[in-house]
Design an enzyme around this catalytic site. Sequence first.
Site, PDB file in Angstrom:
ATOM      1  N   TYR A 144       0.834  -1.203   0.000  1.00 46.34           N
ATOM      2  CA  TYR A 144       0.000   0.000   0.000  1.00 46.34           C
ATOM      3  C   TYR A 144       0.867   1.251   0.000  1.00 46.34           C
ATOM      4  O   TYR A 144       0.592   2.215  -0.739  1.00 46.34           O
ATOM      5  CB  TYR A 144      -0.928   0.014   1.211  1.00 46.34           C
ATOM      6  CG  TYR A 144      -1.781   1.262   1.274  1.00 46.34           C
ATOM      7  CD1 TYR A 144      -2.758   1.519   0.323  1.00 46.34           C
ATOM      8  CD2 TYR A 144      -1.588   2.204   2.293  1.00 46.34           C
ATOM      9  CE1 TYR A 144      -3.540   2.674   0.381  1.00 46.34           C
ATOM     10  CE2 TYR A 144      -2.366   3.352   2.360  1.00 46.34           C
ATOM     11  CZ  TYR A 144      -3.335   3.584   1.403  1.00 46.34           C
ATOM     12  OH  TYR A 144      -4.096   4.729   1.465  1.00 46.34           O
ATOM     13  N   ARG A 151       1.120   7.006  -6.652  1.00 50.56           N
ATOM     14  CA  ARG A 151      -0.058   7.871  -6.824  1.00 50.56           C
ATOM     15  C   ARG A 151       0.279   9.315  -6.482  1.00 50.56           C
ATOM     16  O   ARG A 151      -0.118  10.244  -7.202  1.00 50.56           O
ATOM     17  CB  ARG A 151      -1.211   7.375  -5.966  1.00 50.56           C
ATOM     18  CG  ARG A 151      -2.459   8.243  -6.078  1.00 50.56           C
ATOM     19  CD  ARG A 151      -3.615   7.721  -5.229  1.00 50.56           C
ATOM     20  NE  ARG A 151      -3.280   7.632  -3.812  1.00 50.56           N
ATOM     21  CZ  ARG A 151      -4.163   7.291  -2.875  1.00 50.56           C
ATOM     22  NH1 ARG A 151      -5.412   7.007  -3.208  1.00 50.56           N
ATOM     23  NH2 ARG A 151      -3.795   7.224  -1.604  1.00 50.56           N
ATOM     24  N   TYR A 205      -0.646  13.156   6.928  1.00 50.80           N
ATOM     25  CA  TYR A 205      -0.173  12.094   7.821  1.00 50.80           C
ATOM     26  C   TYR A 205       1.343  12.164   7.998  1.00 50.80           C
ATOM     27  O   TYR A 205       2.070  12.474   7.049  1.00 50.80           O
ATOM     28  CB  TYR A 205      -0.528  10.724   7.253  1.00 50.80           C
ATOM     29  CG  TYR A 205      -1.954  10.262   7.516  1.00 50.80           C
ATOM     30  CD1 TYR A 205      -2.868  11.034   8.220  1.00 50.80           C
ATOM     31  CD2 TYR A 205      -2.382   9.027   7.045  1.00 50.80           C
ATOM     32  CE1 TYR A 205      -4.155  10.601   8.450  1.00 50.80           C
ATOM     33  CE2 TYR A 205      -3.677   8.574   7.265  1.00 50.80           C
ATOM     34  CZ  TYR A 205      -4.561   9.369   7.968  1.00 50.80           C
ATOM     35  OH  TYR A 205      -5.838   8.929   8.193  1.00 50.80           O
ATOM     36  N   ARG A 218     -11.556  13.397   2.633  1.00 52.18           N
ATOM     37  CA  ARG A 218     -12.487  12.521   3.360  1.00 52.18           C
ATOM     38  C   ARG A 218     -13.832  12.402   2.660  1.00 52.18           C
ATOM     39  O   ARG A 218     -14.525  11.400   2.815  1.00 52.18           O
ATOM     40  CB  ARG A 218     -12.695  13.043   4.783  1.00 52.18           C
ATOM     41  CG  ARG A 218     -11.427  13.119   5.609  1.00 52.18           C
ATOM     42  CD  ARG A 218     -10.864  11.753   5.915  1.00 52.18           C
ATOM     43  NE  ARG A 218      -9.621  11.860   6.702  1.00 52.18           N
ATOM     44  CZ  ARG A 218      -8.843  10.824   6.984  1.00 52.18           C
ATOM     45  NH1 ARG A 218      -9.169   9.616   6.574  1.00 52.18           N
ATOM     46  NH2 ARG A 218      -7.733  10.994   7.690  1.00 52.18           N
ATOM     47  N   GLU A 326     -13.630  -1.035   7.319  1.00 48.71           N
ATOM     48  CA  GLU A 326     -13.668   0.251   6.621  1.00 48.71           C
ATOM     49  C   GLU A 326     -15.025   0.358   5.938  1.00 48.71           C
ATOM     50  O   GLU A 326     -15.559  -0.634   5.443  1.00 48.71           O
ATOM     51  CB  GLU A 326     -12.534   0.339   5.595  1.00 48.71           C
ATOM     52  CG  GLU A 326     -12.458   1.667   4.864  1.00 48.71           C
ATOM     53  CD  GLU A 326     -11.180   1.847   4.069  1.00 48.71           C
ATOM     54  OE1 GLU A 326     -11.256   2.344   2.933  1.00 48.71           O
ATOM     55  OE2 GLU A 326     -10.097   1.478   4.584  1.00 48.71           O
TER      56      GLU A 326
END
Length: 338
Positions: A144, A151, A205, A218, A326
């Site tokens: 990930y 990305r 983050y 979000r 999730e």
Amino acid sequence: MTQQRPSLQAYFAPLAGTPQPALGRHVLGTVAFGDRFGLALDAEGHPELSVPMTSPGFDAFREVWTTTTRPVSGTRDGLHFAHDGEHLFVSGTITPRPVYAPTVRTTYEAAFSLVTELGYPHIFRMWNFVGDIIGPNAEGLEIYQDFVVGRAEAFAAHHGDGTAHMPAATGIGTRGEGISFVLLAARTSTPRHVENQRQTPAYHYPEQYGPKPPSFARATLLDPGGTLYVSGTASILGHETVHRGDVGAQTDVVLENIAELISGPNLSAAGLDGGHELKDLRLVKVYVRHERDLPVVRAHCREALGPDAEPVYLNVAVCRDDLLVEIEGLVPGPESTR
């Protein structure tokens, strides 16, 4: 006389058979949540991404995106796409490889270039399906995190280093290998990206979560009064996982996070009007890491969500090894569900 813009709607359908959109609507693109990995144009010429996410006791289904205008579809640079004059659906796949970041960057840059060249500059929703999501790549980096690097580099190369262009997104595991994705973009709509006052923006983050932070908001609101797209949401407060090992408590935090995200006070803090409750959610997908946890997660969702949510459940890994569940969904605008 002003021509009415095409309207975008989505619904869940059985995996078997051919999608049957409502009268006056046309399929824009589909995602088949089954046991295959692949990308094709179906018999009717619609792009369909197949993602291996089915397991016993969980759901297999097709997500169908439809429009009121007959779309034009095609392929380029390994991508499959369709567009209706206002909305663009783009899907792509990356086969398994030792390190993903360079290929992710190239593939996502190709997708962003296609978005620009076809004249749909506003990406408002993305889904990223990552096989073996918390496993190591050939260099020992979590897959990930490897994906996130590629990305982020693609976003920076195409949009610069700002964060205003980052749409609602989901990054979730699959039951296979390789990476696949879908993005939705608009031509004239003015999407507004929304953060959650309970959570650190993902793009801020700290480095403990990988070399690059995730590139998503979000939630994204497509037009004032339109559909509010809720990103994949986990049991995170600030930037830290909470309630490790307790799937019931984690599910409650996820639902509380979504409730805060779509609430009037949170939207007002983002300069937006309105406000919603959990019972307003539709097209809810619930990703559950462990098969044994499904009854607990179902019970908590049944209690919190409205009777029309009709959630689907998928047994896949989440993007941190301490996250057990999730949830994503959307709050429909006037014409966004079937």
